[in-house]
Design a protein around this motif. Structure first.
Motif, short mmCIF file in Angstrom:
data_model
loop_
_atom_site.label_atom_id
_atom_site.label_comp_id
_atom_site.label_asym_id
_atom_site.label_seq_id
_atom_site.Cartn_x
_atom_site.Cartn_y
_atom_site.Cartn_z
N LYS A 216 0.84 -1.20 0.00
CA LYS A 216 0.00 0.00 0.00
C LYS A 216 0.87 1.25 0.00
O LYS A 216 0.64 2.20 -0.75
CB LYS A 216 -0.93 0.01 1.22
CG LYS A 216 -2.19 -0.83 1.04
CD LYS A 216 -2.99 -0.97 2.32
CE LYS A 216 -3.56 0.33 2.83
NZ LYS A 216 -4.28 0.15 4.12
N LYS A 217 1.89 1.25 0.86
CA LYS A 217 2.76 2.42 0.94
C LYS A 217 3.49 2.65 -0.39
O LYS A 217 3.70 3.78 -0.81
CB LYS A 217 3.77 2.21 2.09
CG LYS A 217 4.36 3.49 2.60
CD LYS A 217 5.04 3.31 3.95
CE LYS A 217 5.90 4.51 4.25
NZ LYS A 217 6.56 4.46 5.56
N MET A 218 3.87 1.55 -1.06
CA MET A 218 4.62 1.69 -2.31
C MET A 218 3.76 2.18 -3.46
O MET A 218 4.25 2.87 -4.35
CB MET A 218 5.30 0.36 -2.66
CG MET A 218 6.44 0.04 -1.69
SD MET A 218 7.24 -1.55 -2.03
CE MET A 218 8.24 -1.11 -3.45
N VAL A 219 2.48 1.84 -3.48
CA VAL A 219 1.63 2.30 -4.59
C VAL A 219 0.96 3.64 -4.29
O VAL A 219 0.22 4.17 -5.12
CB VAL A 219 0.56 1.25 -5.01
CG1 VAL A 219 1.23 -0.03 -5.47
CG2 VAL A 219 -0.43 0.99 -3.89
N PHE A 220 1.22 4.18 -3.11
CA PHE A 220 0.69 5.51 -2.75
C PHE A 220 1.14 6.54 -3.79
O PHE A 220 2.32 6.63 -4.10
CB PHE A 220 1.20 5.89 -1.35
CG PHE A 220 0.94 7.32 -0.95
CD1 PHE A 220 -0.33 7.72 -0.56
CD2 PHE A 220 1.96 8.26 -0.96
CE1 PHE A 220 -0.56 9.03 -0.19
CE2 PHE A 220 1.73 9.59 -0.59
CZ PHE A 220 0.46 9.97 -0.20
N GLY A 221 0.22 7.28 -4.36
CA GLY A 221 0.56 8.24 -5.40
C GLY A 221 -0.02 7.76 -6.73
O GLY A 221 -0.55 8.54 -7.50
N GLN A 222 0.10 6.46 -6.97
CA GLN A 222 -0.60 5.85 -8.11
C GLN A 222 -2.09 5.77 -7.78
O GLN A 222 -2.94 5.98 -8.64
CB GLN A 222 -0.02 4.45 -8.36
CG GLN A 222 -0.80 3.59 -9.32
CD GLN A 222 -0.75 4.13 -10.75
OE1 GLN A 222 0.14 4.85 -11.13
NE2 GLN A 222 -1.77 3.79 -11.54
N VAL A 223 -2.38 5.44 -6.53
CA VAL A 223 -3.74 5.47 -5.99
C VAL A 223 -3.67 6.13 -4.62
O VAL A 223 -2.59 6.26 -4.05
CB VAL A 223 -4.33 4.05 -5.78
CG1 VAL A 223 -4.63 3.36 -7.10
CG2 VAL A 223 -3.42 3.20 -4.92
N ALA A 224 -4.80 6.53 -4.09
CA ALA A 224 -4.86 6.97 -2.70
C ALA A 224 -4.93 5.73 -1.80
O ALA A 224 -5.40 4.68 -2.22
CB ALA A 224 -6.08 7.85 -2.48
N ILE A 225 -4.41 5.85 -0.59
CA ILE A 225 -4.55 4.74 0.38
C ILE A 225 -5.01 5.32 1.71
O ILE A 225 -4.91 6.53 1.94
CB ILE A 225 -3.22 3.97 0.58
CG1 ILE A 225 -2.14 4.88 1.18
CG2 ILE A 225 -2.74 3.34 -0.72
CD1 ILE A 225 -0.91 4.11 1.65
N ASP A 226 -5.52 4.45 2.58
CA ASP A 226 -5.84 4.89 3.93
C ASP A 226 -4.57 4.74 4.79
O ASP A 226 -3.52 4.37 4.29
CB ASP A 226 -7.02 4.10 4.51
CG ASP A 226 -6.73 2.61 4.60
OD1 ASP A 226 -5.71 2.15 4.05
OD2 ASP A 226 -7.55 1.88 5.19
N MET A 227 -4.69 5.05 6.05
CA MET A 227 -3.53 4.92 6.95
C MET A 227 -3.14 3.45 7.10
O MET A 227 -3.97 2.57 6.95
CB MET A 227 -3.90 5.48 8.33
CG MET A 227 -3.55 6.94 8.50
SD MET A 227 -1.75 7.18 8.64
CE MET A 227 -1.59 8.77 7.82
N ILE A 228 -1.86 3.24 7.40
CA ILE A 228 -1.38 1.89 7.67
C ILE A 228 -1.81 1.54 9.11
O ILE A 228 -1.45 2.25 10.05
CB ILE A 228 0.16 1.84 7.55
CG1 ILE A 228 0.62 2.42 6.20
CG2 ILE A 228 0.68 0.44 7.78
CD1 ILE A 228 0.19 1.68 4.97
N ALA A 229 -2.57 0.45 9.25
CA ALA A 229 -3.12 0.12 10.56
C ALA A 229 -2.10 -0.60 11.44
O ALA A 229 -1.35 -1.44 10.97
CB ALA A 229 -4.35 -0.77 10.40
#
Lengths: 426, 426
Positions: A216-229
């Motif tokens: 999730k952290k790596m694709v952040f920017g390509q898509v939006a993500i929520d916080m890492i739980a």
């Protein structure tokens, strides 16, 4: 739990030392290879990974609608009723988060405004096994649908015994559009870039293991993500009027989630602290998830005793717990003291599990101190905003000189000239 | 610019192929070392890096208040006036974004609500050199102050000739609390973890080079960050009624930012397309930043000609431009067609630079197609939300059975028992 009687200053200094770890470069290397493979090979890569990681051979990732419908029929009447009540209350709470933007026509010849637009496509990650919670499906899918998300897809790792029917039933009740059996970093990659089967989404939400979180952290920017739980937390603020049996039970309700969960009591009463410790022992003895809860209580939990109620709030704001119970008389008078907390439970009847399931506020909350800067999942997570302006010629005429001045100060002559192509702006 | 007359379907297929690159592992390795050094050695590490990267030896990172006050005195009266007008309009626009949360007491014995809380501390990164824009300081600092951020700090790389006075003047006007001379990945690390001089913040905003962007992505989770900014984009939708001189000038206003900026015209008129290309040549010939703008226009820009206005919006929504001009008669009738755009400029008077400086909507906008899922910077970026509930005993009594049912279905007996420690819930 250990009882700490250090000064507020000493305890605040301890809290400040907590920091989030950076991503592990080795895990990142593994995840990078998975993402690149899915980008290049799409469904074929997904099939390979599902066979390798989940030992499941899949032709079609999509769970047939008939199986989802059947899951709803299969669950018992009490569960249907409980899910329906939860849906009603979650809906009525989250409808109050709808933002309709604004249209401002106050100044002569000028229209300015903001349009709130639902995200077109959203992906929900639902972990497999025992961590697949139907209640969490409701908590993420209902706000998405209230926001107006057109296509809401769910991904979940394939299970040897099939996907938990309660999860599928919740997906149906909440209006999830498609369910795909794919998990891990490969599922995140599929949602970020799209494959032949899985649509590319605008945002990915949901908890997962370290591979899922890293992806999730790596694709952040390509898509939006929520916080890492991170692991669950409960903080309870209490004085001598609190019921030790209830306080202990509420602490255990979060401790039973995870050995790394953090149950915290801060109190003005050393007597309460001791009674809660006795109650924890009594209640742990018969708790089905005793081993997990005991590890959490003994290794992660603590009780802080401080002289004043004001101290309790100061320490708790520094901790910024995911869940905060205020077990004080007339608790709503302290709402103004709360700076950092994901969700707040006021008074003895507002036991934390009430918020987990039925009250209506979201239970997907900022963990690990991220309540300092993030919010519960809400309708606002599934929209974005666009601004607009329209100017009449006379309005442009009156403001043009400020535009050209600022543009030229910033060395952007082309900006100034663009304005000056309008006759009124010269 | 090249004129494309392919079908909508073909052009949409081209757009879909754009994807954001993953972080470069080599840059990440460099940035990781910087972050870890700043975490461990604080100000000492910052001093070493500033000497190494910016060739500046610093004892104190903080810019003295006297220097900031002096910067405001130093700028000319027209610039003061332009900045003041910009501040007034930015403020009146962004005040409309204030969200006061809600309190819901509709159901008997139940209080549910949401409290909107400003972030306590926020860091703004302002690049050095010619990319240090006073207008951008206003655009990030004013919404933060409207939101109620208590401590707003700005970091900017030290400059051999001192920090641009216009930037310091804008910081003073917008209410920035502290300015520190520190830049690069080390500045991001300092804001994320705090040092002896630099406070730990809750969120970091602002554009920077690849090291700054990588550092922001790496500290995400420890702090909140804004989107990673890419090159500027302008998309113009126009028909034969548009003025080719104005369209060309508006395209160049973004092209002059960066060789990688993307100026895009989509139109129903091949005639307009040709006229705009002629105008671009005429205007480029005398543009001070001709070399940059020409590279952008020739290598990044394009003109798409499509048969219908509806096609124009479909293509532009797929591109999701940072700025979108609608140069059509009676343009506000098309607001409903816009799904993806950072900021929208309706009609011939709403030239894009008007929005950059004076109109009031934000100019810090989603780039590189991220308008699919993100928003202009706004007051909502500087707040977070906390939910709360309070239940009277009779309200808990009526809902307890749904909580215990769901908890037991999910295998969380401790959750059910916590509710059952309340006498009314049995």
């Amino acid at each position: 739990m250990k009882i700490i009687t250090a000064t507020l200053k000493e305890q605040l200094a301890q809290v400040k030392q907590r920091t989030a770890a950076l991503t592990d470069p080795k895990i990142e290397q593994t995840v990078r290879a998975i993402i690149e493979n899915v980008q290049q090979n799409g469904d074929e890569a997904l099939r390979d990974y599902e066979q390798k990681f989940d030992q499941v051979k899949l032709d079609d990732f999509r769970v047939p609608q008939a199986q989802i419908d059947q899951a709803w029929e299969q669950i018992d009447a009490d569960l249907k009723q409980a899910l329906r009540v939860a849906k009603t209350n979650i809906t009525s709470f989250h409808q109050q988060e709808i933002d309709n933007g604004f249209m401002d026509a106050a100044r002569p010849g000028i229209i300015r405004g903001q349009k709130v637009i639902p995200l077109a496509t959203v992906g929900l990650y639902v972990p497999g096994g025992t961590a697949a919670y139907p209640s969490s499906v409701l908590m993420s899918a209902i706000p998405a649908k209230i926001a107006g998300v057109k296509r809401l897809v769910m991904v979940t790792p394939p299970q040897k015994n099939g996907i938990n029917p309660a999860v599928l039933a919740a997906a149906k009740l909440a209006g999830v559009d498609d369910v795909y059996q794919v998990g891990g970093a490969q599922a995140i990659a599929a949602l970020a870039y799209g494959t032949e089967s899985i649509p590319q989404v605008d945002k990915i939400l949901g908890p997962g293991n370290i591979f899922v979180a890293t992806a999730k952290k790596m694709v952040f920017g390509q898509v939006a993500i929520d916080m890492i739980a991170g692991p669950s937390e409960i903080g309870i603020i209490a004085d001598e009027s609190a019921n030790p049996r209830q306080v202990a039970a509420d602490l255990l309700s979060q401790a039973e989630h995870d050995k790394l969960a953090r149950p915290i009591l801060v109190t003005t009463s050393l007597e309460l602290a001791k009674q809660v410790n006795q109650e924890l022992e009594v209640q742990l003895a018969t708790l089905p998830r005793q081993a997990i809860a005991r590890a959490s209580v003994e290794n992660q939990g603590f009780i802080a005793v401080l002289p004043t109620v004001s101290d309790l709030f100061r320490l708790m704001n520094a901790i910024a717990p995911e869940h905060l119970e205020v077990q004080l008389p007339d608790p709503s008078q302290y709402l103004s003291e709360i700076q950092n907390a994901g969700s707040v439970f006021l008074g003895k009847n507002a036991s934390e599990p009430l918020g987990d399931y039925v009250a209506g506020p979201n239970h997907i909350l900022p963990t690990s101190g991220t309540a300092r800067f993030s919010s519960p999942v809400g309708v606002y997570d599934f929209v974005k905003r666009t601004q607009f302006i329209q100017y009449r010629a006379d309005a442009l005429a009156s403001e043009a000189k400020y535009v050209t001045k600022l543009a030229r100060v910033e060395g952007l002559e082309g900006h100034a000239r663009a304005i000056e192509t309008r006759e009124v702006a010269k």
